[in-house]
Write an enzyme that holds these catalytic residues in place. Structure first.
Site, PDB file in Angstrom:
ATOM      1  N   ASN A  65      40.281  35.299  47.236  1.00  0.00           N
ATOM      2  CA  ASN A  65      40.664  36.681  47.547  1.00  0.00           C
ATOM      3  C   ASN A  65      40.049  37.596  46.484  1.00  0.00           C
ATOM      4  O   ASN A  65      40.336  37.445  45.288  1.00  0.00           O
ATOM      5  CB  ASN A  65      42.201  36.767  47.548  1.00  0.00           C
ATOM      6  CG  ASN A  65      42.693  38.156  47.870  1.00  0.00           C
ATOM      7  OD1 ASN A  65      42.163  39.124  47.348  1.00  0.00           O
ATOM      8  ND2 ASN A  65      43.715  38.259  48.696  1.00  0.00           N
ATOM      9  N   HIS A 112      41.076  42.137  43.891  1.00  0.00           N
ATOM     10  CA  HIS A 112      41.266  42.755  42.577  1.00  0.00           C
ATOM     11  C   HIS A 112      39.961  43.085  41.855  1.00  0.00           C
ATOM     12  O   HIS A 112      39.990  43.769  40.829  1.00  0.00           O
ATOM     13  CB  HIS A 112      42.256  41.936  41.748  1.00  0.00           C
ATOM     14  CG  HIS A 112      43.597  41.958  42.410  1.00  0.00           C
ATOM     15  ND1 HIS A 112      44.270  43.136  42.662  1.00  0.00           N
ATOM     16  CD2 HIS A 112      44.335  40.971  42.974  1.00  0.00           C
ATOM     17  CE1 HIS A 112      45.389  42.867  43.312  1.00  0.00           C
ATOM     18  NE2 HIS A 112      45.447  41.563  43.519  1.00  0.00           N
ATOM     19  N   HIS A 154      42.291  41.953  51.722  1.00  0.00           N
ATOM     20  CA  HIS A 154      43.413  42.652  52.346  1.00  0.00           C
ATOM     21  C   HIS A 154      43.087  44.141  52.414  1.00  0.00           C
ATOM     22  O   HIS A 154      42.953  44.791  51.374  1.00  0.00           O
ATOM     23  CB  HIS A 154      44.660  42.396  51.487  1.00  0.00           C
ATOM     24  CG  HIS A 154      45.935  42.963  52.023  1.00  0.00           C
ATOM     25  ND1 HIS A 154      47.151  42.728  51.425  1.00  0.00           N
ATOM     26  CD2 HIS A 154      46.214  43.737  53.105  1.00  0.00           C
ATOM     27  CE1 HIS A 154      48.113  43.343  52.105  1.00  0.00           C
ATOM     28  NE2 HIS A 154      47.553  43.971  53.126  1.00  0.00           N
ATOM     29  N   ARG A 162      44.587  47.265  52.834  1.00  0.00           N
ATOM     30  CA  ARG A 162      45.935  47.847  52.864  1.00  0.00           C
ATOM     31  C   ARG A 162      45.885  49.244  53.459  1.00  0.00           C
ATOM     32  O   ARG A 162      44.865  49.932  53.379  1.00  0.00           O
ATOM     33  CB  ARG A 162      46.520  47.912  51.441  1.00  0.00           C
ATOM     34  CG  ARG A 162      46.788  46.549  50.834  1.00  0.00           C
ATOM     35  CD  ARG A 162      47.519  46.695  49.504  1.00  0.00           C
ATOM     36  NE  ARG A 162      48.907  47.021  49.701  1.00  0.00           N
ATOM     37  CZ  ARG A 162      49.934  46.163  49.553  1.00  0.00           C
ATOM     38  NH1 ARG A 162      49.720  44.919  49.173  1.00  0.00           N
ATOM     39  NH2 ARG A 162      51.157  46.547  49.763  1.00  0.00           N
ATOM     40  N   ARG A 205      44.375  50.750  48.458  1.00  0.00           N
ATOM     41  CA  ARG A 205      44.444  50.746  46.986  1.00  0.00           C
ATOM     42  C   ARG A 205      43.363  49.856  46.365  1.00  0.00           C
ATOM     43  O   ARG A 205      43.022  50.031  45.208  1.00  0.00           O
ATOM     44  CB  ARG A 205      45.837  50.326  46.495  1.00  0.00           C
ATOM     45  CG  ARG A 205      46.170  48.905  46.765  1.00  0.00           C
ATOM     46  CD  ARG A 205      47.491  48.516  46.145  1.00  0.00           C
ATOM     47  NE  ARG A 205      48.621  49.132  46.816  1.00  0.00           N
ATOM     48  CZ  ARG A 205      49.866  48.667  46.732  1.00  0.00           C
ATOM     49  NH1 ARG A 205      50.125  47.611  45.987  1.00  0.00           N
ATOM     50  NH2 ARG A 205      50.856  49.244  47.357  1.00  0.00           N
ATOM     51  N   GLU A 253      43.171  40.102  55.806  1.00  0.00           N
ATOM     52  CA  GLU A 253      44.631  40.256  55.784  1.00  0.00           C
ATOM     53  C   GLU A 253      44.989  41.691  56.153  1.00  0.00           C
ATOM     54  O   GLU A 253      44.366  42.636  55.646  1.00  0.00           O
ATOM     55  CB  GLU A 253      45.175  39.960  54.384  1.00  0.00           C
ATOM     56  CG  GLU A 253      44.946  38.539  53.946  1.00  0.00           C
ATOM     57  CD  GLU A 253      45.374  38.312  52.503  1.00  0.00           C
ATOM     58  OE1 GLU A 253      45.359  37.164  52.082  1.00  0.00           O
ATOM     59  OE2 GLU A 253      45.711  39.296  51.807  1.00  0.00           O
ATOM     60  N   THR A 259      52.083  41.688  47.955  1.00  0.00           N
ATOM     61  CA  THR A 259      52.825  41.324  49.166  1.00  0.00           C
ATOM     62  C   THR A 259      54.068  40.528  48.782  1.00  0.00           C
ATOM     63  O   THR A 259      53.984  39.371  48.389  1.00  0.00           O
ATOM     64  CB  THR A 259      51.921  40.499  50.107  1.00  0.00           C
ATOM     65  OG1 THR A 259      50.673  41.184  50.223  1.00  0.00           O
ATOM     66  CG2 THR A 259      52.553  40.355  51.471  1.00  0.00           C
ATOM     67  N   GLU A 318      50.487  30.745  57.057  1.00  0.00           N
ATOM     68  CA  GLU A 318      50.246  30.655  55.614  1.00  0.00           C
ATOM     69  C   GLU A 318      51.591  30.833  54.937  1.00  0.00           C
ATOM     70  O   GLU A 318      52.268  31.845  55.134  1.00  0.00           O
ATOM     71  CB  GLU A 318      49.259  31.739  55.157  1.00  0.00           C
ATOM     72  CG  GLU A 318      49.009  31.647  53.646  1.00  0.00           C
ATOM     73  CD  GLU A 318      47.825  32.494  53.167  1.00  0.00           C
ATOM     74  OE1 GLU A 318      46.867  32.670  53.942  1.00  0.00           O
ATOM     75  OE2 GLU A 318      47.881  32.966  52.028  1.00  0.00           O
ATOM     76  N   HIS A 336      49.389  32.825  47.344  1.00  0.00           N
ATOM     77  CA  HIS A 336      50.067  33.841  46.529  1.00  0.00           C
ATOM     78  C   HIS A 336      50.567  33.269  45.213  1.00  0.00           C
ATOM     79  O   HIS A 336      51.373  32.350  45.198  1.00  0.00           O
ATOM     80  CB  HIS A 336      51.231  34.537  47.249  1.00  0.00           C
ATOM     81  CG  HIS A 336      51.381  35.963  46.783  1.00  0.00           C
ATOM     82  ND1 HIS A 336      51.986  36.294  45.603  1.00  0.00           N
ATOM     83  CD2 HIS A 336      50.950  37.118  47.324  1.00  0.00           C
ATOM     84  CE1 HIS A 336      51.936  37.605  45.457  1.00  0.00           C
ATOM     85  NE2 HIS A 336      51.307  38.132  46.479  1.00  0.00           N
TER      86      HIS A 336
HETATM   87  N1  PXP Z   1      47.467  35.068  50.761  1.00  0.00           N
HETATM   88  C1  PXP Z   1      47.985  36.234  51.208  1.00  0.00           C
HETATM   89  C2  PXP Z   1      48.414  36.316  52.638  1.00  0.00           C
HETATM   90  C3  PXP Z   1      48.077  37.363  50.370  1.00  0.00           C
HETATM   91  O1  PXP Z   1      48.609  38.515  50.825  1.00  0.00           O
HETATM   92  C4  PXP Z   1      47.605  37.257  49.044  1.00  0.00           C
HETATM   93  C5  PXP Z   1      47.652  38.448  48.144  1.00  0.00           C
HETATM   94  O2  PXP Z   1      46.936  39.484  48.698  1.00  0.00           O
HETATM   95  C6  PXP Z   1      47.066  36.030  48.625  1.00  0.00           C
HETATM   96  C7  PXP Z   1      47.031  34.949  49.498  1.00  0.00           C
HETATM   97  C8  PXP Z   1      46.507  35.848  47.252  1.00  0.00           C
HETATM   98  O3  PXP Z   1      47.517  35.975  46.297  1.00  0.00           O
HETATM   99  P1  PXP Z   1      47.130  36.024  44.757  1.00  0.00           P
HETATM  100  O4  PXP Z   1      46.257  37.206  44.570  1.00  0.00           O
HETATM  101  O5  PXP Z   1      48.436  36.121  44.064  1.00  0.00           O
HETATM  102  O6  PXP Z   1      46.389  34.726  44.464  1.00  0.00           O
END
Ligand code: PXP
Length: 255
Positions: A13, A16, A49, A51, A55, A79, A110, A160, A203
């Site tokens: 992901n 960030h 994602h 959003r 952001r 996402e 999330t 998930e 997550h």
């Molecule tokens: N899976 C989903 C569905 C998420 O919403 C997120 C965070 O956006 C992640 C995985 C990844 O989480 P993390 O950034 O904490 O590894």
């Protein structure tokens, strides 16, 4: 079926990277460059994602990420919240996969899973439209039996499981709570698999907490972002991805 021989995919992901870019409101660092590096380092797919408040990832990023994933032959996992304008963007983008997530404007990330049971009638037509449009539909839920059956009946092909509470319990040294949550996720994975759903987790996963999740026999994909991007500052993005993949393989005892 010999679950232990299946190496779960690692979806990286890259949200960030966009968070950091947006801190200056400019173009650097570019999440699409990071996605390319992630794939070159061994990521099996890219997760992002979009959003409602934009952001981190923005509309242009999503279009460019889809182009990159098509070019590199890797899946984009988009996402999104089940709201009309973002669903419209997902329909136009046609990513390999979509993951429906709950979204609150005031949250940092999330928090908790989607209430697939409570929102069943609202989510079902959206899930079916996205699936008919060619995307694999996932629901980001807690490992709770009625949310798993609701996800299936909404038309999801994938669930998930939200690992955030498990990761947090381990951070707080709440080992009994972590063990209870792990057991619920193990049972949830079995239930989902038996219903014909593919099982993903994500997550808050880190080098420290990924092993027991990656060892759950039914898991086919882990989506990991914040920790990997954080580690990129010290060890570098590619080494962080290589190490995460090594830990996932080790959890499955794959040499
Ligand atoms: N899976 C989903 C569905 C998420 O919403 C997120 C965070 O956006 C992640 C995985 C990844 O989480 P993390 O950034 O904490 O590894």
């Amino acid at each position: 079926m010999h679950f232990e021989q299946i190496l779960p995919r690692l979806g990286v992901n890259i949200d960030h990277v966009a968070t950091l870019r947006n801190a200056r409101g400019d173009i650097h660092p570019d999440p699409v460059d990071a996605a390319r590096l992630a794939i070159e380092a061994g990521a099996d797919g890219i997760t992002a994602h979009l959003r409602e408040d934009r952001r981190h990832i923005n509309d242009n990023d999503i279009a460019r990420l889809q182009a990159l994933c098509l070019e590199m032959g890797k899946p984009l996992n988009f996402e999104l919240a089940a709201v009309d304008d973002i669903v419209g963007i997902a329909m136009a983008t046609k990513p390999h996969a979509v993951c429906l997530v709950p979204e609150k404007r005031t949250e940092r990330t999330t928090e908790g899973g989607l209430d697939a049971a409570g929102l069943h009638n609202q989510i079902t037509p959206i899930a079916r439209a996205l699936a008919d449009n060619g995307s694999r539909v996932s629901m980001f839920i807690e490992a709770v039996p009625h949310q798993i059956t609701a996800s299936k009946s909404c038309g999801a092909q994938v669930v998930e499981f939200h690992t955030g509470a498990y990761a947090h319990a381990l951070d707080m040294d709440e080992t009994d709570k972590a063990e209870e949550l792990l057991k619920a996720m193990q049972a949830g994975a079995r239930q989902a698999y038996e219903l014909g759903l593919e099982v993903h987790f994500g997550h808050g996963l880190t080098f420290e907490n990924v092993t027991k999740i990656a060892a759950i026999p039914e898991v086919r994909e882990l989506n990991i972002g914040h920790f990997i991007i954080g580690e990129a500052i010290s060890m570098g993005l590619k080494p962080a991805i290589i190490e995460m993949r090594r830990l996932i393989a080790a959890a499955r005892e794959i040499k």
